[in-house]
Design a protein around this motif. Structure first.
Motif, PDB file in Angstrom:
ATOM      1  N   ARG A 153       0.843  -1.193   0.000  1.00 19.49           N
ATOM      2  CA  ARG A 153       0.000   0.000   0.000  1.00 19.49           C
ATOM      3  C   ARG A 153       0.882   1.248   0.000  1.00 19.49           C
ATOM      4  NH1 ARG A 153      -5.094   1.450   2.457  1.00 19.49           N
ATOM      5  NH2 ARG A 153      -5.571  -0.749   2.493  1.00 19.49           N
ATOM      6  N   ILE A 154       0.693   2.112  -0.998  1.00 17.78           N
ATOM      7  CA  ILE A 154       1.475   3.359  -1.047  1.00 17.78           C
ATOM      8  C   ILE A 154       0.619   4.528  -1.537  1.00 17.78           C
ATOM      9  CG2 ILE A 154       3.640   2.140  -1.612  1.00 17.78           C
ATOM     10  CD1 ILE A 154       3.264   3.670  -4.419  1.00 17.78           C
ATOM     11  N   THR A 155       1.141   5.727  -1.294  1.00 21.16           N
ATOM     12  CA  THR A 155       0.549   6.938  -1.853  1.00 21.16           C
ATOM     13  C   THR A 155       1.633   7.664  -2.644  1.00 21.16           C
ATOM     14  OG1 THR A 155      -1.026   7.188  -0.048  1.00 21.16           O
ATOM     15  CG2 THR A 155      -0.505   9.177  -1.282  1.00 21.16           C
ATOM     16  N   LEU A 156       1.306   8.012  -3.869  1.00 23.22           N
ATOM     17  CA  LEU A 156       2.268   8.674  -4.747  1.00 23.22           C
ATOM     18  C   LEU A 156       1.745  10.063  -5.102  1.00 23.22           C
ATOM     19  CD1 LEU A 156       4.855   7.764  -6.531  1.00 23.22           C
ATOM     20  CD2 LEU A 156       3.205   7.735  -8.395  1.00 23.22           C
ATOM     21  N   VAL A 157       2.602  11.069  -4.962  1.00 20.95           N
ATOM     22  CA  VAL A 157       2.225  12.414  -5.400  1.00 20.95           C
ATOM     23  C   VAL A 157       3.137  12.798  -6.555  1.00 20.95           C
ATOM     24  CG1 VAL A 157       1.957  14.841  -4.773  1.00 20.95           C
ATOM     25  CG2 VAL A 157       1.490  13.063  -3.069  1.00 20.95           C
ATOM     26  N   GLU A 158       2.560  12.949  -7.716  1.00 18.01           N
ATOM     27  CA  GLU A 158       3.309  13.274  -8.934  1.00 18.01           C
ATOM     28  C   GLU A 158       3.020  14.743  -9.248  1.00 18.01           C
ATOM     29  OE1 GLU A 158       1.408  11.192 -12.110  1.00 18.01           O
ATOM     30  OE2 GLU A 158       2.529  12.208 -13.671  1.00 18.01           O
ATOM     31  N   GLU A 159       4.078  15.558  -9.272  1.00 17.33           N
ATOM     32  CA  GLU A 159       3.836  16.988  -9.379  1.00 17.33           C
ATOM     33  C   GLU A 159       4.754  17.645 -10.410  1.00 17.33           C
ATOM     34  OE1 GLU A 159       4.303  19.004  -5.644  1.00 17.33           O
ATOM     35  OE2 GLU A 159       3.397  20.845  -6.403  1.00 17.33           O
ATOM     36  N   TYR A 160       4.168  18.476 -11.246  1.00 16.91           N
ATOM     37  CA  TYR A 160       4.919  19.177 -12.293  1.00 16.91           C
ATOM     38  C   TYR A 160       4.899  20.675 -12.022  1.00 16.91           C
ATOM     39  CZ  TYR A 160       4.316  14.757 -14.707  1.00 16.91           C
ATOM     40  OH  TYR A 160       4.337  13.425 -15.025  1.00 16.91           O
ATOM     41  N   LEU A 161       6.059  21.280 -11.992  1.00 16.83           N
ATOM     42  CA  LEU A 161       6.095  22.733 -11.832  1.00 16.83           C
ATOM     43  C   LEU A 161       7.351  23.306 -12.478  1.00 16.83           C
ATOM     44  CD1 LEU A 161       8.289  23.296  -9.367  1.00 16.83           C
ATOM     45  CD2 LEU A 161       6.386  22.516  -7.977  1.00 16.83           C
ATOM     46  N   ALA A 162       7.366  24.641 -12.607  1.00 14.40           N
ATOM     47  CA  ALA A 162       8.490  25.313 -13.257  1.00 14.40           C
ATOM     48  C   ALA A 162       9.072  26.355 -12.317  1.00 14.40           C
ATOM     49  CB  ALA A 162       8.033  25.988 -14.543  1.00 14.40           C
ATOM     50  N   LEU A 163      10.388  26.513 -12.342  1.00 12.03           N
ATOM     51  CA  LEU A 163      11.012  27.535 -11.503  1.00 12.03           C
ATOM     52  C   LEU A 163      10.955  28.904 -12.168  1.00 12.03           C
ATOM     53  CD1 LEU A 163      14.120  25.718  -9.997  1.00 12.03           C
ATOM     54  CD2 LEU A 163      11.782  25.846  -9.136  1.00 12.03           C
ATOM     55  N   THR A 164      10.809  28.902 -13.487  1.00  9.77           N
ATOM     56  CA  THR A 164      10.635  30.186 -14.183  1.00  9.77           C
ATOM     57  C   THR A 164       9.465  30.066 -15.145  1.00  9.77           C
ATOM     58  OG1 THR A 164      12.184  29.464 -15.870  1.00  9.77           O
ATOM     59  CG2 THR A 164      13.055  30.874 -14.121  1.00  9.77           C
ATOM     60  N   ASP A 165       8.893  31.195 -15.488  1.00 12.63           N
ATOM     61  CA  ASP A 165       7.734  31.206 -16.366  1.00 12.63           C
ATOM     62  C   ASP A 165       8.164  31.120 -17.821  1.00 12.63           C
ATOM     63  OD1 ASP A 165       5.165  31.006 -15.757  1.00 12.63           O
ATOM     64  OD2 ASP A 165       4.737  33.157 -15.634  1.00 12.63           O
ATOM     65  N   CYS A 166       8.739  29.998 -18.218  1.00 13.05           N
ATOM     66  CA  CYS A 166       9.246  29.929 -19.584  1.00 13.05           C
ATOM     67  C   CYS A 166       8.537  28.852 -20.395  1.00 13.05           C
ATOM     68  CB  CYS A 166      10.752  29.707 -19.572  1.00 13.05           C
ATOM     69  SG  CYS A 166      11.252  28.199 -18.748  1.00 13.05           S
ATOM     70  N   ALA A 167       8.813  28.886 -21.711  1.00 21.37           N
ATOM     71  CA  ALA A 167       8.211  27.913 -22.618  1.00 21.37           C
ATOM     72  C   ALA A 167       9.091  26.679 -22.725  1.00 21.37           C
ATOM     73  CB  ALA A 167       8.034  28.545 -23.992  1.00 21.37           C
ATOM     74  N   TYR A 168       8.509  25.523 -22.573  1.00 18.21           N
ATOM     75  CA  TYR A 168       9.225  24.257 -22.695  1.00 18.21           C
ATOM     76  C   TYR A 168       8.167  23.192 -22.929  1.00 18.21           C
ATOM     77  CZ  TYR A 168       7.514  23.968 -17.924  1.00 18.21           C
ATOM     78  OH  TYR A 168       6.689  23.982 -16.827  1.00 18.21           O
ATOM     79  N   THR A 169       8.588  21.974 -23.165  1.00 19.41           N
ATOM     80  CA  THR A 169       7.627  20.884 -23.320  1.00 19.41           C
ATOM     81  C   THR A 169       7.948  19.774 -22.333  1.00 19.41           C
ATOM     82  OG1 THR A 169       7.416  21.345 -25.674  1.00 19.41           O
ATOM     83  CG2 THR A 169       6.653  19.201 -24.932  1.00 19.41           C
ATOM     84  N   THR A 170       6.929  19.290 -21.659  1.00 22.05           N
ATOM     85  CA  THR A 170       7.080  18.084 -20.857  1.00 22.05           C
ATOM     86  C   THR A 170       6.348  16.975 -21.589  1.00 22.05           C
ATOM     87  OG1 THR A 170       7.094  19.339 -18.802  1.00 22.05           O
ATOM     88  CG2 THR A 170       6.575  16.998 -18.633  1.00 22.05           C
ATOM     89  N   ASN A 171       7.017  15.877 -21.766  1.00 20.18           N
ATOM     90  CA  ASN A 171       6.385  14.708 -22.386  1.00 20.18           C
ATOM     91  C   ASN A 171       6.623  13.520 -21.456  1.00 20.18           C
ATOM     92  OD1 ASN A 171       5.355  12.751 -24.158  1.00 20.18           O
ATOM     93  ND2 ASN A 171       7.342  12.515 -25.171  1.00 20.18           N
ATOM     94  N   ALA A 172       5.719  13.353 -20.500  1.00 18.12           N
ATOM     95  CA  ALA A 172       5.947  12.396 -19.406  1.00 18.12           C
ATOM     96  C   ALA A 172       5.194  11.091 -19.619  1.00 18.12           C
ATOM     97  CB  ALA A 172       5.502  13.020 -18.093  1.00 18.12           C
ATOM     98  N   VAL A 173       5.795  10.024 -19.134  1.00 14.33           N
ATOM     99  CA  VAL A 173       5.102   8.725 -19.147  1.00 14.33           C
ATOM    100  C   VAL A 173       5.265   8.068 -17.781  1.00 14.33           C
ATOM    101  CG1 VAL A 173       5.020   6.397 -20.133  1.00 14.33           C
ATOM    102  CG2 VAL A 173       5.369   8.371 -21.628  1.00 14.33           C
TER     103      VAL A 173
END
Lengths: 437, 264
Positions: free
Chosen positions: A198-218
């Motif tokens: 039994r586990i709890t997973l917290v998956e979180e996406y954030l940026a340190l600067t307000d810039c343009a980039y792409t995240t392609n996560a699996v």
């Protein structure tokens, strides 16, 4: 910007990156390298999705096609203190990715009995069978260009392997941090949870600067018999970012998977969630909240596949769109011929806050068994005028009243989150976003 | 309580109001002084509740004529929240359920917003918790109602008590109670009336909008007004309510000696 290019292949898109082509690893018999080679070779056969594809009908990702992106260069030098403010109080185990790359130095994976966490390349090298058995097997890439691309880069990913009958009380925090402009990050996670664990997973996406980039996560996850996983997903990328994510979960006999996915950030985001109820008495509840404004586009596609009898699925997905934002929800529930006594319920509720916002919703049931209980529904509405007047008559101005009711609409989903600090943080964030705090 | 030297709190002159394109209020006059309790009675459709909502500034009701002076100020162009901050309170006939907003969060937000506007001190969650629990005792309310969503799943009586709790917190100068007795059993009615009576003072005033005499057994009015077809057609002392209870409304209806609605 470029003129509109029709029929761009995925390969062309990638080769337009500054750093050129993706190359397959050199002659290697290593399991991971072979997966990568196969993915690289397959990419040429895949197309860049367009609104002519049924699964992308409402979501035009042309801006991503025209963005000039490259593979991340050397990872940005960060120290843990740069990230402390994002850490979750309750968490002991923390896994940090920077621009798609696993950063052991910023992570905290201190040995805990029955818990193995390491980079995928190391886990494969040491021949951990849970990894070689499932990696690349749950997240299918043959028809999905973004998963294929991610697979080509997955040496930078992480595996989380939980042995049998282990209870990890503290939530495992997986933090994906973006720091570089104009890169395409391809973070990858494999989660294998042993029988009865039994586990709890917290998956979180954030940026340190307000810039343009792409995240392609699996994210791939395998839940063995009677395993129980709470999976919280927080997407609060930069407002300039593109966020593409695929999560695929396989749930075995009497195992239970609860996910709560919150989408707040990104210019354009697309989240695909594939749930496979692969054995009897498997259970899932898949809840989601999208809260967007201005020019944001957020698309959530879910597939819940009832393969065997007596499995249960529950889904509540809510979208709130303000400004000129565009939210999309497509939720398909498939009940296979063998899946008798399936119990599936799906509800999608939507709130439009402005005349210019739009929401497309597509709940779908495909039932091939005859003894099942299935229901689905969708509603689209605006804020209740009587409730607004009620709040105003208690001294709140119209903007605050609107914001409080908007928050309340989303709170139903947020309240499901089993990690108090995350729930509170999110409530604060949304109240701040709705400017009444 | 009627006092000769008391100042006027509310003056309504020749009030006309529409819902959509239908005129509901057709020249209503009313004057309320500090310390007074007024009851407005009348049959369904006479315009009682419309008057309550127009006073509070409900956007679905459009004023087409007349004026409303509250504490000497013309409030006709004020938004509902500005009227609330100025000291006007409407206890709703059908309090709205707001799933997802905790009652204590809502009460504190309303309290602090109004306090801030009045230049008074705001309370943090802990201070407010003590404060609101004290007020709840007045209404025999279980503190468990603080953690629940606003009015969600509350019984009729619990909703009405929650309304009076808000009145106790916001300390209005003028409270309009719209059919507060409807849907209450006798025990709940007593509790609500006890709370209201404790809040009534020489400095504030009450307007009770009600269909039945019953509430007036517990909250004693100084004046009873009868409404018909969007106007006040008779004004008298509390004994009028008893006559209405005994003889119905027919005997007043069409009465040629209509009261102006302004007290002598």
């Amino acid at each position: 910007m470029n003129t509109l290019i029709k029929n761009v292949s995925f390969q062309e898109w990638i080769s337009s990156w500054n750093s050129g082509k993706i190359t397959a690893p050199e002659h290697s018999t290593n399991y991971l390298d072979q997966l990568r080679t196969n993915a690289v070779n397959h990419i040429a056969a895949l197309k860049f999705p367009s609104t002519r594809d049924e699964e992308w009908r409402f979501t035009d990702i042309t801006p991503l096609k025209h963005a000039a992106f490259k593979q991340p260069s050397a990872a940005t030098e960060l120290t843990a203190s740069d990230l402390t403010q994002y850490f979750i109080d309750e968490s002991v185990i923390r896994i940090v990715f920077v621009d798609g790359q696993y950063m052991p130095g910023l992570s905290s994976t201190a040995a805990q009995h029955g818990v193995t966490i390491d980079s995928l390349s190391k886990l494969v090298a040491t021949d951990i069978s849970a990894v070689t058995q499932h990696l690349g097997q749950i997240a299918e890439y043959h028809n999905n260009a973004f998963v294929a691309l991610n697979t080509a880069f997955m040496q930078e990913g992480v595996g989380i392997v939980i042995s049998e009958n282990i209870v990890v009380d503290a939530p495992i925090h997986v933090l994906f941090v973006a720091t570089q402009q104009e890169v395409t990050a391809c973070p990858r996670c494999l989660l294998v949870v042993g029988a009865g664990s039994r586990i709890t997973l917290v998956e979180e996406y954030l940026a340190l600067t307000d810039c343009a980039y792409t995240t392609n996560a699996v994210i791939e996850a395998q839940l063995a018999d009677s395993a129980n996983v709470n999976h919280i997903r927080l997407q609060r990328e930069s407002r300039e970012a593109f966020h593409i994510a695929n999560t695929s979960v396989q749930i075995a006999h009497a195992a239970s998977y609860q996910s709560i996915s919150i989408a707040l950030g990104a210019q354009i985001s697309r989240f695909d969630q594939h749930i496979s109820l692969a054995d009897q008495h498997a259970q899932c509840s898949i809840d989601g909240l999208t809260l967007i404004s201005d020019q944001q586009l957020a698309d959530t596609h879910t597939w819940i596949d009832h393969i065997k009898p007596q499995a249960t699925s529950r889904q509540l997905h809510k979208c709130i769109a303000d400004g000129s934002a565009h939210a999309v929800f497509s939720g398909k529930i498939i009940v296979r011929p063998d899946a008798q006594q399936t119990d599936a319920r799906q509800m999608n509720r939507n709130l439009l806050l402005s005349d210019k916002a739009s929401i497309d919703t597509k709940p779908q049931l495909e039932i091939f068994a005859d003894d099942v209980k299935c229901s689905h529904g969708a509603t689209i509405g605006q804020l209740d005028a009587d409730a607004l007047f009620y709040l105003q008559s208690r001294g709140l101005n119209l903007a605050s009243a609107r914001n409080l009711l908007t928050y309340a609409f989303g709170a139903e989903v947020i309240d499901f989150i089993p990690v108090d600090s995350v729930k509170q943080q999110l409530a604060d964030l949304i109240l701040a976003k709705t400017r009444i705090h | 309580m009627i006092r000769a030297d008391s100042s006027i709190l509310l003056e309504v002159h020749d009030l006309h109001a529409n819902v959509e394109d239908t005129e509901i209020l057709k020249g209503l006059n009313l004057t309320v002084k500090r310390g007074e309790i007024h009851a407005i009675m009348g049959l369904n459709g006479s315009g009682k509740s419309t008057f309550a909502k127009v006073l509070a500034g409900h956007p679905a009701y459009r004023m087409t004529g007349g004026e409303i002076l509250f504490n000497g100020m013309d409030i006709t162009s004020l938004a509902p929240e500005e009227r609330a901050r100025a000291g006007l309170f409407l206890a709703f006939q059908y309090p709205v359920e707001i799933p997802g907003v905790a009652n204590d969060q809502f009460l504190r937000l309303a309290y602090n917003t109004v306090q801030r506007q009045r230049g008074k001190e705001e309370l943090d969650p802990l201070e407010f918790d003590d404060f609101v629990r004290e007020k709840m005792k007045l209404l025999d309310m279980n503190p468990g109602f603080l953690d629940r969503s606003v009015n969600e799943g509350f019984s009729g009586g619990e909703k009405k008590r929650n309304e009076i709790l808000q009145m106790a917190l916001l300390e209005p100068m003028l409270a309009v109670l719209d059919e507060t007795d409807s849907g209450l059993d006798i025990d709940a009615l007593r509790i609500v009336a006890k709370g209201v009576n404790q809040l009534a003072s020489q400095d504030n005033a009450l307007i009770l909008v009600t269909h039945y005499q019953r509430l007036l057994d517990y909250i004693e009015p100084d004046y009873v007004h009868v409404m018909e077809a969007g106007r006040i057609i008779k004004t008298s002392g509390k004994e009028l309510a008893l006559e209405l209870e005994a003889h119905g409304y027919d005997w007043i209806s069409g009465d040629k000696t209509r009261a102006s609605g302004v007290q002598p």
